[in-house]
Design a protein around this motif. Structure first.
Motif, PDB file in Angstrom:
ATOM      1  N   SER A 138     -29.839 -14.052  23.835  1.00  0.00           N
ATOM      2  CA  SER A 138     -30.648 -15.495  24.484  1.00  0.00           C
ATOM      3  C   SER A 138     -29.582 -16.798  24.291  1.00  0.00           C
ATOM      4  O   SER A 138     -28.722 -15.918  23.073  1.00  0.00           O
ATOM      5  CB  SER A 138     -31.692 -14.683  24.613  1.00  0.00           C
ATOM      6  N   PRO A 139     -30.598 -17.734  24.389  1.00  0.00           N
ATOM      7  CA  PRO A 139     -30.038 -18.940  23.801  1.00  0.00           C
ATOM      8  C   PRO A 139     -30.127 -18.955  22.155  1.00  0.00           C
ATOM      9  O   PRO A 139     -29.063 -19.218  21.267  1.00  0.00           O
ATOM     10  CB  PRO A 139     -30.341 -19.722  24.118  1.00  0.00           C
TER      11      PRO A 139
ATOM     12  N   LEU B 233     -41.150 -15.890  32.301  1.00  0.00           N
ATOM     13  CA  LEU B 233     -40.606 -16.518  30.475  1.00  0.00           C
ATOM     14  C   LEU B 233     -40.781 -14.857  30.056  1.00  0.00           C
ATOM     15  O   LEU B 233     -41.043 -13.681  30.614  1.00  0.00           O
ATOM     16  CB  LEU B 233     -41.880 -16.375  30.073  1.00  0.00           C
ATOM     17  N   LYS B 234     -39.112 -15.102  29.224  1.00  0.00           N
ATOM     18  CA  LYS B 234     -38.906 -13.770  28.479  1.00  0.00           C
ATOM     19  C   LYS B 234     -38.923 -13.802  26.993  1.00  0.00           C
ATOM     20  O   LYS B 234     -38.633 -14.853  26.499  1.00  0.00           O
ATOM     21  CB  LYS B 234     -37.369 -13.656  29.320  1.00  0.00           C
TER      22      LYS B 234
ATOM     23  N   GLY C 273     -44.581  -7.374  15.768  1.00  0.00           N
ATOM     24  CA  GLY C 273     -44.436  -7.314  17.473  1.00  0.00           C
ATOM     25  C   GLY C 273     -45.325  -8.856  17.947  1.00  0.00           C
ATOM     26  O   GLY C 273     -45.207  -8.813  19.461  1.00  0.00           O
ATOM     27  N   VAL C 274     -45.939  -9.735  16.947  1.00  0.00           N
ATOM     28  CA  VAL C 274     -45.432 -11.134  17.382  1.00  0.00           C
ATOM     29  C   VAL C 274     -44.825 -11.907  17.708  1.00  0.00           C
ATOM     30  O   VAL C 274     -43.515 -11.538  17.620  1.00  0.00           O
ATOM     31  CB  VAL C 274     -46.500 -11.600  16.017  1.00  0.00           C
ATOM     32  N   ILE C 275     -44.606 -12.400  18.672  1.00  0.00           N
ATOM     33  CA  ILE C 275     -43.790 -13.243  19.788  1.00  0.00           C
ATOM     34  C   ILE C 275     -43.531 -14.636  19.431  1.00  0.00           C
ATOM     35  O   ILE C 275     -44.453 -15.255  18.845  1.00  0.00           O
ATOM     36  CB  ILE C 275     -44.348 -13.469  21.013  1.00  0.00           C
ATOM     37  N   GLU C 276     -42.591 -14.742  18.746  1.00  0.00           N
ATOM     38  CA  GLU C 276     -41.970 -16.313  18.577  1.00  0.00           C
ATOM     39  C   GLU C 276     -40.691 -16.687  19.664  1.00  0.00           C
ATOM     40  O   GLU C 276     -40.838 -17.936  18.726  1.00  0.00           O
ATOM     41  CB  GLU C 276     -41.351 -15.355  16.627  1.00  0.00           C
ATOM     42  N   GLY C 277     -40.519 -16.452  20.309  1.00  0.00           N
ATOM     43  CA  GLY C 277     -39.725 -17.414  21.520  1.00  0.00           C
ATOM     44  C   GLY C 277     -39.354 -17.042  22.037  1.00  0.00           C
ATOM     45  O   GLY C 277     -40.008 -15.301  22.826  1.00  0.00           O
ATOM     46  N   THR C 278     -39.303 -17.323  23.599  1.00  0.00           N
ATOM     47  CA  THR C 278     -39.234 -17.270  24.550  1.00  0.00           C
ATOM     48  C   THR C 278     -38.363 -17.845  25.561  1.00  0.00           C
ATOM     49  O   THR C 278     -38.104 -19.379  25.530  1.00  0.00           O
ATOM     50  CB  THR C 278     -41.063 -17.256  25.371  1.00  0.00           C
ATOM     51  N   MET C 279     -38.128 -17.877  26.612  1.00  0.00           N
ATOM     52  CA  MET C 279     -37.079 -18.644  27.969  1.00  0.00           C
ATOM     53  C   MET C 279     -37.653 -18.554  29.190  1.00  0.00           C
ATOM     54  O   MET C 279     -37.832 -17.809  29.153  1.00  0.00           O
ATOM     55  CB  MET C 279     -35.986 -18.308  27.291  1.00  0.00           C
ATOM     56  N   ARG C 280     -37.677 -19.235  30.065  1.00  0.00           N
ATOM     57  CA  ARG C 280     -37.503 -19.368  30.999  1.00  0.00           C
ATOM     58  C   ARG C 280     -36.057 -18.857  31.789  1.00  0.00           C
ATOM     59  O   ARG C 280     -35.113 -19.198  31.475  1.00  0.00           O
ATOM     60  CB  ARG C 280     -37.784 -20.676  31.775  1.00  0.00           C
TER      61      ARG C 280
ATOM     62  N   TRP D 125     -32.220 -23.958  30.820  1.00  0.00           N
ATOM     63  CA  TRP D 125     -32.264 -24.119  29.294  1.00  0.00           C
ATOM     64  C   TRP D 125     -33.645 -23.833  28.606  1.00  0.00           C
ATOM     65  O   TRP D 125     -33.948 -25.661  28.842  1.00  0.00           O
ATOM     66  CB  TRP D 125     -30.576 -24.670  28.895  1.00  0.00           C
ATOM     67  N   ILE D 126     -34.518 -23.701  28.857  1.00  0.00           N
ATOM     68  CA  ILE D 126     -36.146 -24.229  28.548  1.00  0.00           C
ATOM     69  C   ILE D 126     -36.069 -22.818  27.626  1.00  0.00           C
ATOM     70  O   ILE D 126     -36.807 -21.443  27.740  1.00  0.00           O
ATOM     71  CB  ILE D 126     -36.874 -24.110  29.692  1.00  0.00           C
ATOM     72  N   VAL D 127     -36.725 -23.298  26.028  1.00  0.00           N
ATOM     73  CA  VAL D 127     -36.241 -22.144  25.215  1.00  0.00           C
ATOM     74  C   VAL D 127     -38.141 -22.216  23.975  1.00  0.00           C
ATOM     75  O   VAL D 127     -37.923 -24.122  24.394  1.00  0.00           O
ATOM     76  CB  VAL D 127     -35.245 -22.256  24.471  1.00  0.00           C
TER      77      VAL D 127
END
Length: 267
Positions: A178-179, A207-208, A216-223, A228-230
């Protein structure tokens, strides 16, 4: 006006940017929350000032948009900027992500800020603008994409226990494809500064997940449908965090702007 009120001049960098990056970034954040106390004042002042100083040190120009100000933001100027950075702040109004009932540890809810920032995100996404969304910004990115939030994590998970400092060193695992993998090459695990009691729950459309805590808690996503939307849940702008890591993620925003310019053929 409260004794703990932040003015724009309180967070402007010194020294200012020399403009050498040739980039203008719209930085969107909250300077003053409802019922702001000394602790909130100190955090918002410190984190906002650190973020803006980092941009200045990298040679980027910026316009700061305080969504808690009485004046309505100039949305056209935000979308006309080279990139958008969404900073952290108070909790998102629970009804916006479908939660009914009380939220433990809730603080700083400001529906007007939510409306304004959700509009900024919607317009930035529609324009395929370069965007970095931090903490509250990342949560709003998920809500704007149709996702939901965990209203309250157990005490001591990703923030200090009651009576202890709120912000702690925390480990996140990143997607190296990922980025974030480009920003932090060769590092599957990062030690970051966290102090959140909410997080992404149901992931929004397009979103990914690109970072998780070991639990398991989500700490980052991207479109996935944009260039480039992070979003990152942690706070790279915490002055107690690693300065090189902070510089790297802010520099990535500038680098993406430059990549896009280089890809446009000259006439």
């Amino acid at each position: 006006m409260s004794d703990w009120t932040i003015a724009l001049e309180d967070v402007l960098p010194n020294p200012p940017s020399d403009g050498s990056a040739g980039v203008n970034i719209a930085v969107v954040g909250q300077l003053n929350l409802p019922d702001q106390d000394e602790g909130t004042y100190e955090l918002l002042l410190s984190f906002t000032r650190t973020a803006l100083q980092q941009l200045a040190d990298l040679g980027a120009d910026f316009t700061f948009i305080d969504v808690t100000d009485d004046a309505e933001p100039d949305y056209q100027s935000i979308v006309s900027a080279d990139a958008v950075i969404m900073l952290g702040g108070g909790d998102v109004e629970a009804t916006r992500y479908g939660h009914d009932g009380p939220v433990p540890n809730e603080y700083g809810v400001d529906p007007r800020s939510d409306s304004r920032q959700l509009r900024v995100i919607a317009e930035a996404v529609a324009a395929d603008q370069t965007m970095l969304a931090i903490c509250r910004g990342s949560q709003l990115l998920n809500v704007a994409s149709g996702g939901s939030l965990i209203p309250n994590l157990p005490d001591g998970e990703h923030r200090g226990l009651p009576g202890e400092p709120m912000f702690i060193d925390d480990v996140v695992n990143i997607d190296v494809q990922s980025p974030l993998g480009e920003i932090y090459p060769g590092r599957e695990n990062l030690t970051v500064r966290n102090g959140h009691h909410q997080a992404v729950d149901r992931v929004g459309d397009h979103l990914k997940v690109i970072a998780r805590a070991p639990d398991g808690v989500i700490e980052g996503t991207m479109r996935t449908d944009k260039r480039w939307i992070v979003g990152v849940q942690w706070h790279p702008e915490d002055p107690a965090g690693p300065p090189d890591d902070r510089a790297a993620i802010f520099a990535a925003v500038i680098d993406e702007v430059k990549r896009r310019r280089a890809a446009v053929p000259s006439l």
